[in-house]
Design a protein around this motif. Structure first.
Motif, PDB file in Angstrom:
ATOM      1  N   THR A   1       0.848  -1.189   0.000  1.00  0.00           N
ATOM      2  CA  THR A   1       0.000   0.000   0.000  1.00  0.00           C
ATOM      3  C   THR A   1       0.889   1.245   0.000  1.00  0.00           C
ATOM      4  N   VAL A   2       0.533   2.220  -0.820  1.00  0.00           N
ATOM      5  CA  VAL A   2       1.289   3.468  -0.933  1.00  0.00           C
ATOM      6  C   VAL A   2       0.502   4.565  -0.223  1.00  0.00           C
TER       7      VAL A   2
ATOM      8  N   ARG B   1       5.806  10.015  -0.661  1.00  0.00           N
ATOM      9  CA  ARG B   1       4.981   8.844  -0.382  1.00  0.00           C
ATOM     10  C   ARG B   1       5.835   7.679   0.112  1.00  0.00           C
TER      11      ARG B   1
ATOM     12  N   MET C   1       5.740   3.263   0.844  1.00  0.00           N
ATOM     13  CA  MET C   1       5.089   1.992   0.554  1.00  0.00           C
ATOM     14  C   MET C   1       5.258   1.090   1.777  1.00  0.00           C
TER      15      MET C   1
ATOM     16  N   GLY D   1       8.048   1.043   6.352  1.00  0.00           N
ATOM     17  CA  GLY D   1       7.868   1.338   4.944  1.00  0.00           C
ATOM     18  C   GLY D   1       9.135   1.856   4.315  1.00  0.00           C
TER      19      GLY D   1
ATOM     20  N   TYR E   1       8.634   5.649  -1.808  1.00  0.00           N
ATOM     21  CA  TYR E   1       8.035   5.235  -3.070  1.00  0.00           C
ATOM     22  C   TYR E   1       8.298   6.331  -4.086  1.00  0.00           C
ATOM     23  N   PRO E   2       8.809   6.034  -5.256  1.00  0.00           N
ATOM     24  CA  PRO E   2       8.967   4.740  -5.905  1.00  0.00           C
ATOM     25  C   PRO E   2      10.359   4.124  -5.763  1.00  0.00           C
TER      26      PRO E   2
ATOM     27  N   TYR F   1      -2.868   6.162  -1.479  1.00  0.00           N
ATOM     28  CA  TYR F   1      -2.819   6.324  -2.937  1.00  0.00           C
ATOM     29  C   TYR F   1      -3.087   5.021  -3.671  1.00  0.00           C
TER      30      TYR F   1
END
Length: 95
Positions: free
Chosen positions: A13-14, A23, A25, A46, A49-50, A71
């Protein structure tokens, strides 16, 4: 997308944290910081991201209530549902 109400979102999940600029992940659950003397357990670990995990000692630790926006919701199947049920049961037994 906003699925914030459901604690323990799926891996992958982002999310954006409140006040965050980048962000994250979700890569794990119930993680403790080795540097934290109080041994606080965080809901999630986490990575950026990316970019993903760049070094093994680079993880973000955060709690569910810090998430501002979802997101992308990670993969969810029967195995994941069963794991989350066991995780919730284990955490409800902790003092």
């Amino acid at each position: 997308m906003n699925d914030i109400g459901k604690k323990f979102l799926p891996l992958g999940t982002v999310v954006m944290l409140k006040g965050g600029e980048k962000r994250l992940m979700i890569t794990g659950f119930c993680t403790m910081s080795m540097e934290d003397e109080n041994k606080k357990m965080y809901d999630y670990s986490g990575c950026l991201y990316p970019e993903g995990i760049i070094t093994s000692n680079q993880s973000a630790l955060f709690d569910h209530n810090q998430i501002e926006k979802v997101y992308f919701l990670g993969y969810n199947d029967q195995e994941e549902i069963e794991f989350k049920a066991k995780l919730e049961q284990f955490l409800s037994q902790k003092p």
